[in-house]
Design a protein around this motif. Structure first.
Motif, short mmCIF file in Angstrom:
data_model
loop_
_atom_site.label_atom_id
_atom_site.label_comp_id
_atom_site.label_asym_id
_atom_site.label_seq_id
_atom_site.Cartn_x
_atom_site.Cartn_y
_atom_site.Cartn_z
N SER A 10 -32.02 6.21 -20.39
CA SER A 10 -31.99 5.61 -22.13
C SER A 10 -34.38 5.88 -21.74
O SER A 10 -35.25 5.09 -20.97
N ALA A 12 -36.11 4.06 -24.01
CA ALA A 12 -36.90 2.95 -24.00
C ALA A 12 -36.86 1.96 -22.73
O ALA A 12 -37.61 1.31 -22.96
N ARG A 15 -39.79 2.81 -20.10
CA ARG A 15 -40.87 2.37 -20.21
C ARG A 15 -40.67 1.07 -19.65
O ARG A 15 -42.20 0.76 -18.85
N GLN A 39 -22.68 -1.34 -25.81
CA GLN A 39 -23.98 -1.66 -26.10
C GLN A 39 -23.56 -2.56 -27.13
O GLN A 39 -24.37 -2.77 -27.99
N HIS A 51 -28.04 -3.66 -30.14
CA HIS A 51 -27.26 -2.96 -30.11
C HIS A 51 -27.37 -1.98 -29.38
O HIS A 51 -27.67 -0.78 -29.33
N VAL A 53 -30.76 -1.13 -26.07
CA VAL A 53 -31.52 -1.28 -24.67
C VAL A 53 -32.88 -0.49 -24.96
O VAL A 53 -33.33 0.17 -25.46
N GLN A 65 -37.09 -4.75 -27.23
CA GLN A 65 -38.01 -4.08 -27.99
C GLN A 65 -38.83 -3.84 -27.00
O GLN A 65 -39.13 -4.48 -26.86
N SER A 66 -38.82 -2.35 -26.43
CA SER A 66 -39.66 -2.22 -25.49
C SER A 66 -40.98 -2.69 -25.50
O SER A 66 -42.09 -2.92 -24.40
N ASN A 109 -32.55 9.62 -31.56
CA ASN A 109 -31.82 8.51 -30.49
C ASN A 109 -30.43 8.66 -30.52
O ASN A 109 -29.98 9.84 -31.61
N SER A 110 -29.62 8.28 -29.79
CA SER A 110 -28.24 8.72 -29.14
C SER A 110 -27.35 8.39 -30.49
O SER A 110 -27.18 9.44 -31.09
N GLY A 111 -27.80 7.14 -31.12
CA GLY A 111 -27.14 6.77 -32.20
C GLY A 111 -27.47 7.45 -32.92
O GLY A 111 -26.31 7.79 -34.93
N1 LIG Z 1 -38.04 0.95 -30.77
C1 LIG Z 1 -36.89 0.61 -29.40
C2 LIG Z 1 -35.66 1.15 -29.30
C3 LIG Z 1 -34.46 0.91 -28.83
C4 LIG Z 1 -34.10 2.25 -28.31
O1 LIG Z 1 -33.38 2.93 -29.21
N2 LIG Z 1 -32.57 2.23 -27.77
C5 LIG Z 1 -31.54 3.06 -27.97
C6 LIG Z 1 -31.74 3.97 -25.53
S1 LIG Z 1 -34.07 5.38 -26.28
C7 LIG Z 1 -30.74 2.90 -27.18
O2 LIG Z 1 -29.86 1.78 -26.90
N3 LIG Z 1 -29.27 3.55 -27.79
C8 LIG Z 1 -27.98 3.32 -28.47
C9 LIG Z 1 -26.72 3.87 -30.27
O3 LIG Z 1 -28.37 3.98 -30.98
O4 LIG Z 1 -27.11 3.42 -30.16
C10 LIG Z 1 -37.45 0.23 -28.25
O5 LIG Z 1 -38.60 0.43 -28.04
O6 LIG Z 1 -36.67 -0.98 -27.61
#
Ligand SMILES: N[C@@H](CCC(=O)N[C@@H](CS)C(=O)NCC(=O)O)C(=O)O
Length: 214
Positions: A10, A12, A15, A39, A51, A53, A65-66, A109-111
């Motif tokens: 991931s 995020a 970071r 998640q 949901h 990380v 939020q990172s 993003n994967s989602g």
């Molecule tokens: N804006 C959020 C983005 C978090 C995010 O999109 N994380 C992704 C992994 S990089 C995630 O958890 N994706 C799971 C999904 O979309 O189901 C941050 O900066 O923390």
């Protein structure tokens, strides 16, 4: 006590790991396998109803939020500073950080990809082309800022790492996975990425170094 809900690949999470390492902070890694849907499990819903990380736990309080996590760490543990002292400098570092945070990563993003496939019936090739498109636009803008601004130094802002580098390096990792030729297309980004890669904080945060690496 610090703990980070994280997934090795991931960007995020990556970071937040860089920022924790730059601050010299020990933390417990709590892996969440986002490709297996962990998640969305009820126990993680209680941590982050979005949901996603990463999520940081500090003394029993959860932060998500990172960008908010990194700014919080910078306020709680001020040395070494990840944001400049001057308002213009802070605005520039936030502005650079928000290119990956808002204009690239949400689109790759994967989602997002899962939904594009399910709702629109797009193929893996079409989704990959979409991701390359948004990475290319965002990284070009980042490169142009770096070339134009006199604040650019050994790192994105000056000669020490800032929050912007915490966002840039994971985005480069994601872009390279998509086959984007960073070294030839974005030479200033490539130079800064190489400077970061020499630092232990960035090395230890790399996906390949994570305990949950597949
Ligand atoms: N804006 C959020 C983005 C978090 C995010 O999109 N994380 C992704 C992994 S990089 C995630 O958890 N994706 C799971 C999904 O979309 O189901 C941050 O900066 O923390």
């Amino acid at each position: 006590m610090l703990a980070l809900y994280t997934y090795w690949r991931s960007s995020a999470s990556y970071r937040a790991r860089i920022a924790l390492n730059l601050k010299g902070l020990e933390y417990e890694a709590r892996p969440v396998h986002i490709l297996k849907g962990e998640q969305k499990a009820a126990d993680y819903h209680a941590v982050n109803p979005q949901h996603r990380v990463p999520a940081l736990v500090h003394d029993g309080r959860v932060l998500t939020q990172s960008l908010a996590i990194i700014e919080y760490l910078d306020e709680q543990f001020p040395q070494p500073a990840l944001l400049p002292k001057d308002s213009l400098g802070r605005a520039r570092v936030r502005s650079l950080s928000l290119i990956p945070a808002c204009e690239i990563q949400p689109l790759q993003n994967s989602g997002t990809g899962v939904h594009m496939q399910a709702a629109l019936g797009l193929s893996a090739e079409q989704i990959a082309a979409w991701r390359v498109h948004w990475n290319t636009l965002g990284l070009q803008a980042y490169e142009d800022h770096l070339v134009a601004d006199r604040e650019t130094g050994r790192f994105s802002h000056g000669d020490t790492p800032t929050m912007a580098d915490c966002f840039l390096v994971p985005q480069c990792y994601a872009a390279r996975r998509l086959g984007i030729d960073i070294d030839n297309k974005y030479p200033t980004i490539a130079r800064i990425e190489a400077a970061c890669a020499k630092l232990e904080a960035f090395q230890r945060a790399h996906p390949d170094q994570q305990p949950d690496r597949a």
